[in-house]
Design an enzyme around this catalytic site. Structure first.
Site, mmCIF file in Angstrom:
data_model
loop_
_atom_site.group_PDB
_atom_site.id
_atom_site.type_symbol
_atom_site.label_atom_id
_atom_site.label_comp_id
_atom_site.label_asym_id
_atom_site.label_seq_id
_atom_site.Cartn_x
_atom_site.Cartn_y
_atom_site.Cartn_z
ATOM 1 N N GLY A 261 0.846 -1.190 0.000
ATOM 2 C CA GLY A 261 0.000 0.000 0.000
ATOM 3 C C GLY A 261 0.880 1.239 0.000
ATOM 4 O O GLY A 261 1.220 1.778 -1.055
ATOM 5 N N GLU B 291 -4.817 7.770 -1.766
ATOM 6 C CA GLU B 291 -3.893 8.556 -2.623
ATOM 7 C C GLU B 291 -2.632 8.945 -1.847
ATOM 8 O O GLU B 291 -2.049 10.013 -2.062
ATOM 9 C CB GLU B 291 -4.616 9.754 -3.243
ATOM 10 C CG GLU B 291 -5.812 9.286 -4.076
ATOM 11 C CD GLU B 291 -6.053 9.983 -5.383
ATOM 12 O OE1 GLU B 291 -5.297 10.897 -5.719
ATOM 13 O OE2 GLU B 291 -7.008 9.592 -6.085
HETATM 14 P P1 FAD Z 1 -0.328 0.557 4.971
HETATM 15 O O1 FAD Z 1 0.640 0.965 3.953
HETATM 16 O O2 FAD Z 1 -0.277 -0.852 5.445
HETATM 17 O O3 FAD Z 1 -0.214 1.523 6.214
HETATM 18 C C1 FAD Z 1 -0.808 1.244 7.499
HETATM 19 C C2 FAD Z 1 -0.547 2.457 8.414
HETATM 20 O O4 FAD Z 1 0.872 2.602 8.615
HETATM 21 C C3 FAD Z 1 -1.004 3.791 7.812
HETATM 22 O O5 FAD Z 1 -1.459 4.644 8.833
HETATM 23 C C4 FAD Z 1 0.251 4.345 7.191
HETATM 24 O O6 FAD Z 1 0.226 5.762 7.073
HETATM 25 C C5 FAD Z 1 1.291 3.887 8.215
HETATM 26 N N1 FAD Z 1 2.633 3.773 7.632
HETATM 27 C C6 FAD Z 1 3.040 2.952 6.641
HETATM 28 N N2 FAD Z 1 4.361 3.084 6.433
HETATM 29 C C7 FAD Z 1 4.796 4.010 7.307
HETATM 30 C C8 FAD Z 1 6.055 4.585 7.593
HETATM 31 N N3 FAD Z 1 7.168 4.240 6.940
HETATM 32 N N4 FAD Z 1 6.143 5.515 8.577
HETATM 33 C C9 FAD Z 1 5.048 5.881 9.277
HETATM 34 N N5 FAD Z 1 3.818 5.371 9.058
HETATM 35 C C10 FAD Z 1 3.697 4.453 8.077
HETATM 36 N N6 FAD Z 1 -5.513 2.302 -4.282
HETATM 37 C C11 FAD Z 1 -5.400 2.275 -5.637
HETATM 38 O O7 FAD Z 1 -4.349 1.918 -6.173
HETATM 39 N N7 FAD Z 1 -6.438 2.644 -6.435
HETATM 40 C C12 FAD Z 1 -7.615 3.046 -5.927
HETATM 41 O O8 FAD Z 1 -8.526 3.372 -6.691
HETATM 42 C C13 FAD Z 1 -7.771 3.089 -4.514
HETATM 43 N N8 FAD Z 1 -8.961 3.459 -3.961
HETATM 44 C C14 FAD Z 1 -9.140 3.343 -2.615
HETATM 45 C C15 FAD Z 1 -10.427 3.534 -2.082
HETATM 46 C C16 FAD Z 1 -10.643 3.332 -0.718
HETATM 47 C C17 FAD Z 1 -12.023 3.519 -0.177
HETATM 48 C C18 FAD Z 1 -9.567 2.982 0.130
HETATM 49 C C19 FAD Z 1 -9.774 2.771 1.609
HETATM 50 C C20 FAD Z 1 -8.294 2.813 -0.382
HETATM 51 C C21 FAD Z 1 -8.066 2.977 -1.760
HETATM 52 N N9 FAD Z 1 -6.818 2.724 -2.336
HETATM 53 C C22 FAD Z 1 -6.670 2.697 -3.707
HETATM 54 C C23 FAD Z 1 -5.715 2.256 -1.499
HETATM 55 C C24 FAD Z 1 -5.041 3.350 -0.672
HETATM 56 O O9 FAD Z 1 -4.250 4.147 -1.477
HETATM 57 C C25 FAD Z 1 -4.205 2.657 0.413
HETATM 58 O O10 FAD Z 1 -5.121 2.129 1.353
HETATM 59 C C26 FAD Z 1 -3.216 3.579 1.070
HETATM 60 O O11 FAD Z 1 -2.220 3.976 0.167
HETATM 61 C C27 FAD Z 1 -2.554 2.937 2.310
HETATM 62 O O12 FAD Z 1 -2.099 1.644 2.056
HETATM 63 P P2 FAD Z 1 -2.476 0.442 3.087
HETATM 64 O O13 FAD Z 1 -3.955 0.493 3.246
HETATM 65 O O14 FAD Z 1 -1.871 -0.789 2.582
HETATM 66 O O15 FAD Z 1 -1.830 0.869 4.465
HETATM 67 N N1 2MC Z 2 6.112 12.596 -8.192
HETATM 68 C C1 2MC Z 2 7.013 12.270 -9.133
HETATM 69 N N2 2MC Z 2 7.948 11.322 -8.945
HETATM 70 C C2 2MC Z 2 7.962 10.690 -7.753
HETATM 71 C C3 2MC Z 2 7.056 10.986 -6.731
HETATM 72 C C4 2MC Z 2 6.087 11.976 -6.980
HETATM 73 N N3 2MC Z 2 5.163 12.298 -6.063
HETATM 74 N N4 2MC Z 2 7.311 10.180 -5.664
HETATM 75 C C5 2MC Z 2 8.353 9.417 -6.008
HETATM 76 N N5 2MC Z 2 8.744 9.721 -7.269
HETATM 77 C C6 2MC Z 2 9.863 9.138 -8.030
HETATM 78 C C7 2MC Z 2 11.191 9.474 -7.352
HETATM 79 O O1 2MC Z 2 11.662 10.738 -7.785
HETATM 80 C C8 2MC Z 2 12.053 8.332 -7.828
HETATM 81 O O2 2MC Z 2 12.444 8.600 -9.167
HETATM 82 P P1 2MC Z 2 13.889 8.130 -9.730
HETATM 83 O O3 2MC Z 2 13.839 6.639 -9.782
HETATM 84 O O4 2MC Z 2 13.936 8.770 -11.068
HETATM 85 O O5 2MC Z 2 14.890 8.648 -8.758
HETATM 86 C C9 2MC Z 2 11.089 7.159 -7.857
HETATM 87 O O6 2MC Z 2 9.774 7.725 -7.971
HETATM 88 C C10 2MC Z 2 11.148 6.322 -6.597
HETATM 89 O O7 2MC Z 2 10.892 7.180 -5.499
HETATM 90 P P2 2MC Z 2 11.509 6.949 -4.059
HETATM 91 O O8 2MC Z 2 12.959 6.613 -4.189
HETATM 92 O O9 2MC Z 2 11.127 8.114 -3.211
HETATM 93 O O10 2MC Z 2 10.704 5.612 -3.650
HETATM 94 P P3 2MC Z 2 10.318 5.059 -2.220
HETATM 95 O O11 2MC Z 2 9.882 3.673 -2.437
HETATM 96 O O12 2MC Z 2 11.393 5.325 -1.224
HETATM 97 O O13 2MC Z 2 9.075 5.981 -1.745
HETATM 98 C C11 2MC Z 2 6.767 6.734 -1.892
HETATM 99 C C12 2MC Z 2 8.009 6.223 -2.600
HETATM 100 C C13 2MC Z 2 6.637 6.291 -0.465
HETATM 101 C C14 2MC Z 2 6.817 8.236 -1.933
HETATM 102 C C15 2MC Z 2 5.627 6.144 -2.751
HETATM 103 O O14 2MC Z 2 5.649 4.738 -2.674
HETATM 104 C C16 2MC Z 2 4.266 6.644 -2.344
HETATM 105 O O15 2MC Z 2 3.864 7.740 -2.719
HETATM 106 N N6 2MC Z 2 3.505 5.796 -1.568
HETATM 107 C C17 2MC Z 2 2.121 6.045 -1.351
HETATM 108 C C18 2MC Z 2 1.296 5.189 -2.296
HETATM 109 C C19 2MC Z 2 0.066 5.893 -2.758
HETATM 110 O O16 2MC Z 2 0.015 7.112 -2.819
HETATM 111 N N7 2MC Z 2 -0.943 5.129 -3.130
HETATM 112 C C20 2MC Z 2 -2.141 5.679 -3.643
HETATM 113 C C21 2MC Z 2 -2.877 4.640 -4.447
HETATM 114 S S1 2MC Z 2 -4.110 5.370 -5.487
HETATM 115 C C22 2MC Z 2 -5.472 5.720 -4.477
HETATM 116 O O17 2MC Z 2 -5.414 5.618 -3.280
HETATM 117 C C23 2MC Z 2 -6.709 6.132 -5.139
HETATM 118 C C24 2MC Z 2 -7.797 6.388 -4.445
HETATM 119 C C25 2MC Z 2 -6.741 6.270 -6.618
#
Ligand code: FAD
Ligand code: 2MC
Length: 383
Positions: free
Chosen positions: A131, A366
């Protein structure tokens, strides 16, 4: 309060979104929440008004607007329904990714269908075991002749089972962030299936499911960017999320503004101890704090959107700051609006408890707000 410094065109865009939101979303949002109805027809209508390809180029049917227009549009849509607004945001994120990183053929094939939402798109990054640490994803895309074969499971996918197109981040090139590519997968592809809709605290009018890949065969031409896209999928996904994070924050702002407006009106109507609540100094202090929070949220959001429009070197950090600040601040505003309604705030028909439930998840998806702090902290440490 009118938005500051908007020109005629800026205002016309906001007014179009506001009008649509008031007429086509707000009157039905509570019913959709109660019946778990995904309002596809209304979203297609939003597409026909240019709101499904907001910052996508015009030559293929996009609206060619700025991120700044985008956050104002999503604030307005979310005043009517934060959940529908959020799905339109996710669709816009996918559309922008295809427009920005797709080959010319891919742009021509997909954007004319995505822009009117004839084709609805979902964004597939999260997995059961990946995640926050998205770069550790394990969904595989193995090359086999002219095809890739996908195997793995995506978790929590918004629009899962309802969308027509899945924008999928999968591992085609090896370990780490640079081993990931992005694929465009049609709903009807053999081996693609969906889990049951998750039972959630909020976002009831939108399905969230697993998306399961079992030997899903896609032509190599479905890799975003063609062969140039190999290993670039993580960067594509992250760049998509920068804008997505702003829009999600805008959804929190619109939801909180709507909750505030309800509370303000209620304070002018409700009497306790012989006078209107609006005349209580402590109530006015609460309203003052809420109004200030909304205005501060709007300003940081517009600042970050402008940074993204101008490709500012600090855009990633500013988008993370805006996402963290606005989703937290606006959740507190919505919760306070519920409190000001007393027991009536806890009732579904008042409309505020739905907003609180719907805004809660914006602090998680996100990129959680802890991950936003990680992004900001890394940028600050590198200064
Ligand atoms: P985890 O990564 O397991 O995290 C658990 C907790 O630990 C969180 O509080 C987190 O902040 C904390 N944590 C994790 N690592 C660290 C760290 N290093 N230091 C401190 N704290 C940390 N994803 C998609 O790809 N597409 C979608 O369309 C999408 N839609 C979604 C819709 C809903 C309703 C929901 C609930 C989620 C959706 N997501 C989607 C997924 C969402 O992006 C993830 O739930 C989110 O990124 C967190 O991942 P996880 O749930 O695995 O939590
Ligand atoms: N914009 C552009 N580039 C980015 C970036 C950003 N926001 N974040 C990371 N990168 C690039 C970074 O510059 C690096 O590039 P390069 O290989 O050229 O050096 C590469 O990505 C890898 O980045 P890191 O070295 O920082 O990777 P790391 O694994 O340490 O951390 C982290 C990445 C934690 C920032 C990323 O995994 C993250 O954003 N996690 C959260 C996941 C998330 O947002 N999930 C949302 C799912 S979608 C959703 O929830 C919906 C509802 C649609």
């Amino acid at each position: 309060m009118p938005y500051p410094n908007l020109t005629g065109d800026d205002l016309a865009i906001v007014e179009m979104a506001r009008d649509f939101s008031r007429k086509r979303l707000a009157p039905y949002a509570l019913e959709w929440d109660a019946t778990k109805h995904f309002p596809v027809a209304e979203m297609k209508e939003a597409g026909s008004l240019g709101m499904a390809a907001i910052y996508t180029r015009e030559d293929v049917g996009g609206s060619g607007l700025r991120r700044l227009d985008g956050v104002r549009i999503f604030e307005e849509l979310a005043k009517g329904d934060p959940v529908t607004a959020a799905f339109i945001s996710i669709h816009n994120m996918c559309t922008w990714m295809v427009d920005t990183y797709g080959s010319e053929d891919q742009r021509q094939e997909w954007i004319p269908k995505l822009a009117p939402m004839d084709v609805m798109a979902s964004y597939c990054l999260t997995e059961p075991g990946a995640g926050s640490d998205a770069a550790s994803l394990t969904t595989k895309a193995d090359r086999d002749g002219e095809d890739f074969v996908l195997n793995g499971t995506k978790q929590f996918i918004s629009g899962g089972g309802a969308s027509d197109l899945y924008v999928v981040m999968a591992r085609s090139e090896g370990e780490g962030a640079r081993g990931i590519s992005t694929f465009l997968v049609d709903k009807g592809t053999a081996g693609l299936s969906f889990g049951p809709p998750e039972v959630k605290m909020g976002w009831h009018s939108q399905p969230t499911t697993q998306v399961i890949f079992e030997n899903v065969r896609v032509p190599a031409s479905r890799m975003l960017g063609g062969t140039d896209g190999a290993g670039k999928g993580f960067g594509i996904a992250m760049n998509g999320l920068n804008g997505g994070r702003l829009n999600i924050a805008a959804c929190s702002l619109g939801g909180a503004q709507a909750a505030y407006d309800l509370a303000l009106r209620y304070m002018t109507e409700r009497e306790t101890f012989g006078r209107k609540l609006i005349d209580e100094p402590t109530i006015r202090f609460a309203l003052a704090d809420m109004a200030t929070s909304l205005e501060a949220s709007r300003l940081i959001l517009w600042r970050a959107a402008t940074a993204l429009d101008e490709n500012d070197p600090d855009k990633v950090e500013l988008c993370a700051m805006a996402k963290k600040f606005v989703t937290e601040t606006c959740f507190q505003v919505a919760d306070q609006a519920l409190q000001l309604h007393g027991g009536y705030g806890y009732l579904h028909e008042t409309g505020v408890e739905k907003i609180v439930r719907d805004l809660r998840v914006n602090r998680i998806l996100e990129g959680t707000n802890e991950i936003m702090r990680m992004v900001i902290g890394r940028a600050e440490a590198a200064r």
